[in-house]
Design an enzyme around this catalytic site. Structure first.
Site, PDB file in Angstrom:
ATOM      1  N   ARG A  38       1.097  -0.793   0.117  1.00 13.05           N
ATOM      2  CA  ARG A  38      -0.097   0.132   0.044  1.00 13.05           C
ATOM      3  C   ARG A  38       0.927   1.214  -0.127  1.00 13.05           C
ATOM      4  O   ARG A  38       0.758   2.760  -0.801  1.00 13.05           O
ATOM      5  CB  ARG A  38      -1.490  -0.207   1.242  1.00 13.05           C
ATOM      6  CG  ARG A  38      -1.951  -0.742   1.001  1.00 13.05           C
ATOM      7  CD  ARG A  38      -2.957  -1.279   1.919  1.00 13.05           C
ATOM      8  NE  ARG A  38      -4.368  -0.933   2.031  1.00 13.05           N
ATOM      9  CZ  ARG A  38      -5.354  -1.956   2.610  1.00 13.05           C
ATOM     10  NH1 ARG A  38      -4.940  -1.362   3.473  1.00 13.05           N
ATOM     11  NH2 ARG A  38      -7.083  -2.359   1.879  1.00 13.05           N
ATOM     12  N   LYS A 199     -12.161  -9.410   9.152  1.00 15.02           N
ATOM     13  CA  LYS A 199     -13.371  -8.061   9.177  1.00 15.02           C
ATOM     14  C   LYS A 199     -14.949  -8.668   8.505  1.00 15.02           C
ATOM     15  O   LYS A 199     -15.639  -8.735   8.003  1.00 15.02           O
ATOM     16  CB  LYS A 199     -13.218  -7.785   8.594  1.00 15.02           C
ATOM     17  CG  LYS A 199     -11.873  -6.786   9.177  1.00 15.02           C
ATOM     18  CD  LYS A 199     -11.412  -5.418   7.725  1.00 15.02           C
ATOM     19  CE  LYS A 199     -10.543  -4.647   8.817  1.00 15.02           C
ATOM     20  NZ  LYS A 199      -9.799  -3.720   7.191  1.00 15.02           N
ATOM     21  N   GLY A 356      -5.544  -5.523   2.146  1.00 13.95           N
ATOM     22  CA  GLY A 356      -4.292  -4.851   3.472  1.00 13.95           C
ATOM     23  C   GLY A 356      -3.216  -7.044   2.771  1.00 13.95           C
ATOM     24  O   GLY A 356      -2.422  -7.146   1.850  1.00 13.95           O
ATOM     25  N   GLY A 379     -12.412  -3.978   1.643  1.00 21.66           N
ATOM     26  CA  GLY A 379     -14.021  -4.001   1.984  1.00 21.66           C
ATOM     27  C   GLY A 379     -14.265  -3.326   0.860  1.00 21.66           C
ATOM     28  O   GLY A 379     -15.529  -2.964   0.529  1.00 21.66           O
TER      29      GLY A 379
HETATM   30  N1  LIG Z   1      -9.365 -18.339  10.946  1.00 21.16           N
HETATM   31  C1  LIG Z   1      -8.938 -17.945  11.142  1.00 21.16           C
HETATM   32  N2  LIG Z   1      -8.740 -16.910  12.085  1.00 21.16           N
HETATM   33  C2  LIG Z   1      -8.253 -16.063  12.864  1.00 21.16           C
HETATM   34  N3  LIG Z   1      -7.992 -15.464  12.502  1.00 21.16           N
HETATM   35  C3  LIG Z   1      -7.707 -15.646  10.917  1.00 21.16           C
HETATM   36  C4  LIG Z   1      -8.911 -16.538  10.196  1.00 21.16           C
HETATM   37  N4  LIG Z   1      -8.537 -16.352   8.801  1.00 21.16           N
HETATM   38  C5  LIG Z   1      -7.844 -15.335   8.216  1.00 21.16           C
HETATM   39  N5  LIG Z   1      -7.714 -14.781   9.274  1.00 21.16           N
HETATM   40  C6  LIG Z   1      -7.291 -12.917   9.669  1.00 21.16           C
HETATM   41  O1  LIG Z   1      -7.354 -12.491   8.516  1.00 21.16           O
HETATM   42  C7  LIG Z   1      -6.758 -11.555   8.331  1.00 21.16           C
HETATM   43  C8  LIG Z   1      -7.298 -10.406   7.492  1.00 21.16           C
HETATM   44  O2  LIG Z   1      -8.160 -10.186   6.938  1.00 21.16           O
HETATM   45  P1  LIG Z   1      -8.891  -9.284   6.101  1.00 21.16           P
HETATM   46  O3  LIG Z   1     -10.932  -8.624   6.359  1.00 21.16           O
HETATM   47  O4  LIG Z   1      -8.762  -7.385   7.558  1.00 21.16           O
HETATM   48  O5  LIG Z   1      -8.285  -9.009   4.916  1.00 21.16           O
HETATM   49  P2  LIG Z   1      -7.666  -8.108   4.026  1.00 21.16           P
HETATM   50  O6  LIG Z   1      -7.541  -8.418   3.236  1.00 21.16           O
HETATM   51  O7  LIG Z   1      -6.286  -6.868   5.023  1.00 21.16           O
HETATM   52  O8  LIG Z   1      -8.652  -7.012   3.823  1.00 21.16           O
HETATM   53  P3  LIG Z   1      -8.912  -5.020   4.042  1.00 21.16           P
HETATM   54  O9  LIG Z   1      -7.833  -4.598   3.261  1.00 21.16           O
HETATM   55  O10 LIG Z   1     -10.188  -5.538   3.999  1.00 21.16           O
HETATM   56  O11 LIG Z   1      -8.720  -5.141   5.692  1.00 21.16           O
HETATM   57  C9  LIG Z   1      -5.258 -12.001   8.121  1.00 21.16           C
HETATM   58  O12 LIG Z   1      -4.636 -11.072   9.684  1.00 21.16           O
HETATM   59  C10 LIG Z   1      -5.734 -13.509   9.284  1.00 21.16           C
HETATM   60  O13 LIG Z   1      -4.702 -14.316  10.444  1.00 21.16           O
HETATM   61  O1  LIG Z   2      -7.364  -1.729   5.163  1.00 23.84           O
HETATM   62  C1  LIG Z   2      -8.904  -1.472   4.790  1.00 23.84           C
HETATM   63  O2  LIG Z   2      -9.819  -2.390   3.406  1.00 23.84           O
HETATM   64  C2  LIG Z   2      -8.813  -0.163   4.553  1.00 23.84           C
HETATM   65  O3  LIG Z   2      -7.755   0.819   5.009  1.00 23.84           O
HETATM   66  C3  LIG Z   2     -10.322   0.480   5.994  1.00 23.84           C
HETATM   67  O4  LIG Z   2     -10.194  -0.002   6.710  1.00 23.84           O
HETATM   68  P1  LIG Z   2     -11.057  -0.621   7.850  1.00 23.84           P
HETATM   69  O5  LIG Z   2     -12.344  -1.688   8.006  1.00 23.84           O
HETATM   70  O6  LIG Z   2     -10.638  -0.265   9.234  1.00 23.84           O
HETATM   71  O7  LIG Z   2     -12.080   0.754   7.541  1.00 23.84           O
END
Ligand SMILES: Nc1ncnc2c1ncn2[C@@H]1O[C@H](COP(=O)(O)OP(=O)(O)OP(=O)(O)O)[C@@H](O)[C@H]1O
Ligand SMILES: O=C(O)[C@H](O)COP(=O)(O)O
Length: 400
Positions: A38, A199, A356, A379
Site C-alpha cells: 500500500r 473483518k 491489505g 472492503g
Molecule cells: N480462521 C481464522 N482465525 C483468525 N484469523 C483469521 C482466520 N482466517 C484469517 N484470519 C485473519 O484475517 C486477517 C485478514 O483479514 P481482513 O479481512 O483484514 O483482510 P484484508 O485482505 O486485509 O482486507 P481489508 O483490506 O478489507 O482489511 C489476517 O490477519 C488473518 O490472520
Molecule cells: O484496510 C482497509 O480495508 C481500509 O484501510 C479500511 O479500513 P477499515 O475497514 O478499518 O475502515
C-alpha cells in the site's frame, strides 16, 4: 476522459499545501511493516506532488482506535518504511489537527513531506463531523484522495474534505478504478469469489449482494466460522461472530435462490494456541474440539476450492483462508493462491485480488506478480464489486 478531476486539473502546485489522503493501514508485526504494497503504490503520487513544489501533508488512518488516541494504533512506526520507499525524509506530527499539526505544516518547505497522526484518534473522523473536517481543511489549500481502499467509508478525511477544498483524484485512485472497471465490468463467467479474513461484521453484509453477482462463492477464514456456526456446527474457540448467525442464514438462503453455489470448508486445521507452529490437527468441521480454534482450511477443502477455480473463468478474492501469518496456518491460502496463479499464467483464468492482508498473503505465496490485477482495496473493492457507490469516489465526482 475521467469522470472526476485529477491531479492534471489541479494547476500549479508550487508552494501549495496538498492534503493527500492515503491508506497506510498496512500489515504490521512487532512494530514493523510486514507488507509495504500500500505504501509503494502511493509513492509515485507523493513524489509527483513534491517534485512539483507542493507541500505534501499525508492524512491516513490506522486500525480502529475508536475515536481516541491509542499508542498501539499510531502511524509513527510506519515512518521508516515510508521514508525508505520515498527515498526522502518524512516529518511527523503527533496530531492531525490543532497546534501540533499547524506548526508542523507551517514548517514545511516546498517539496517537503509530512505525515499527520492517525485521523481515527478523533471521533469526528468516522462521524464525518463538520467541525473536525474544517479543522483538517485548515492545513491544506487543496485535497487529493489517493485512498481508494478507504473510499467505502464516508469519513471526514475520505469524504468530508472533498466538499471543503478543491478536490482531486490521485493517480492510484484513478488507476484502481480504471483497472477494476476494465477487468470486472463485464467479467468472463463463471465468476467465482473467495471471501475470507477477519473483518466478519464489516464484510458479511456485502455477501448478500455478492451472491447475486457471482456464480460461486467460497467462504473461508474467520468469515467461514460464522457460517458454520449458523449451520449448527460447534466451532470451539474459533473467531466467530455468533450474533450474525441470522445474517449468515439469510445469505445462504439468498444464494440458493440466486443459483450461487456456496463453498464452505469441509475440514479445518485447528490448534489450541494462536501462534506459529502451534500443535495442530486436521478435523472435519463438524468435529472441532471445544477447546480448539479453526486457523486454516484443511486439505479436502483446498481440493474443493481448487476444483471450483478450475470451473471458473474469473476469480475475485478478498480475505485470506486462514491465519496465514502463522505457519502452518498459511497452507490453505498459499495452496489456493498458487493454484490460481498457475491458471492465470496459463491464460485460463482472470484473477483480481485485493485487501491489505490479502496482498501480503499473495506476496507470501510468491504470486503477487502473477495475478491479473492486485488492488490495494479489500472492503472497498468488494463494495465496488457489489455495484455500490463509494462515498469517497462519489464526493470527487460531484466536484467534476
Ligand atoms: N480462521 C481464522 N482465525 C483468525 N484469523 C483469521 C482466520 N482466517 C484469517 N484470519 C485473519 O484475517 C486477517 C485478514 O483479514 P481482513 O479481512 O483484514 O483482510 P484484508 O485482505 O486485509 O482486507 P481489508 O483490506 O478489507 O482489511 C489476517 O490477519 C488473518 O490472520
Ligand atoms: O484496510 C482497509 O480495508 C481500509 O484501510 C479500511 O479500513 P477499515 O475497514 O478499518 O475502515
Amino acid at each position: 476522459m475521467s469522470a472526476f478531476r485529477t491531479l492534471d486539473d489541479a494547476g500549479a502546485l508550487k508552494g501549495k499545501r496538498v492534503l493527500l489522503r492515503v491508506d497506510l493501514n498496512v500489515p504490521m508485526e512487532g512494530g514493523r511493516v510486514t507488507d509495504a504494497t500500500r505504501i509503494a503504490r502511493v509513492v509515485p503520487t507523493i513524489k509527483e506532488i513534491a517534485d512539483k513544489g507542493g507541500k505534501v501533508v499525508l492524512l491516513a488512518h490506522f486500525g480502529r482506535p475508536k475515536g481516541k488516541p491509542d499508542p498501539k494504533e499510531s502511524l509513527k512506526p510506519i515512518l521508516p518504511t515510508l521514508s525508505e520507499q520515498l527515498g526522502r525524509p518524512v516529518a511527523f506530527a503527533e496530531d492531525c489537527v490543532g497546534e501540533a499539526a499547524a506548526q508542523a505544516v507551517a514548517a514545511l518547505q516546498d517539496g517537503d513531506v509530512l505525515l499527520l497522526e492517525n485521523t481515527r484518534y478523533h471521533a469526528g473522523e468516522e462521524k464525518n463531523d463538520a467541525d473536525f473536517t474544517r479543522a483538517l481543511a485548515a492545513n491544506g489549500d487543496l485535497y487529493v484522495n489517493e485512498a481508494f481502499s478507504a473510499a467505502h467509508r464516508a469519513h471526514a478525511s475520505t469524504e468530508g474534505l472533498a466538499h471543503r477544498l478543491p478536490a482531486y483524484a490521485g493517480r492510484l485512485m484513478q488507476a484502481e478504478l480504471d483497472a477494476l472497471t476494465q477487468g470486472l465490468e463485464d467479467p468472463k463467467r463463471p465468476l467465482i469469489a473467495i471471501v475470507g479474513g477477519a473483518k466478519v461484521s464489516t464484510k458479511i453484509d456485502l455477501l448478500e449482494n455478492l451472491v447475486a453477482k457471482v456464480d460461486m462463492l467460497v467462504i473461508g477464514g474467520g468469515m467461514a466460522n460464522t457460517f458454520l456456526h449458523a449451520q449448527g456446527k460447534a466451532v470451539g474457540k474459533s473467531l466467530c461472530e455468533k450474533d450474525l448467525a441470522d445474517t449468515a442464514r439469510r445469505i445462504l438462503a439468498k444464494a440458493e435462490a440466486e443459483g450461487c453455489e456456496i463453498i464452505l470448508p469441509a475440514d479445518a486445521l485447528v490448534a489450541r494456541e494462536f501462534k506459529a507452529n502451534a500443535e495442530n490437527e486436521t478435523v472435519r468441521v463438524d468435529a472441532v474440539p471445544e477447546d480448539a480454534m479453526i486457523l486454516d482450511v484443511g486439505a479436502a477443502s483446498i481440493a474443493t476450492v481448487d476444483g471450483a477455480i478450475d470451473r471458473a473463468a474469473t476469480l475475485v478474492w478478498n480475505g485470506p483462508l486462514g491465519a496465514f501469518e502463522l505457519t502452518p496456518f498459511d497452507t490453505g491460502t498459499v495452496a489456493v493462491a498458487q493454484h490460481a496463479a498457475r491458471r492465470t499464467k496459463a491464460g485460463q483464468l482472470v484473477t483480481v485480488a485485493g485487501g491489505g492482508d490479502t496482498v501480503a498473503a499473495l506476496n507470501h505465496a510468491g504470486v503477487g506478480e502473477d495475478f491479473s490485477y492486485v488492488s490495494t482495496a479489500g472492503g472497498a473493492f468488494l463494495e465496488w464489486l457489489e455495484g455500490k457507490a463509494l462515498p469517497g469516489v462519489e464526493a470527487l465526482r460531484a466536484k467534476g
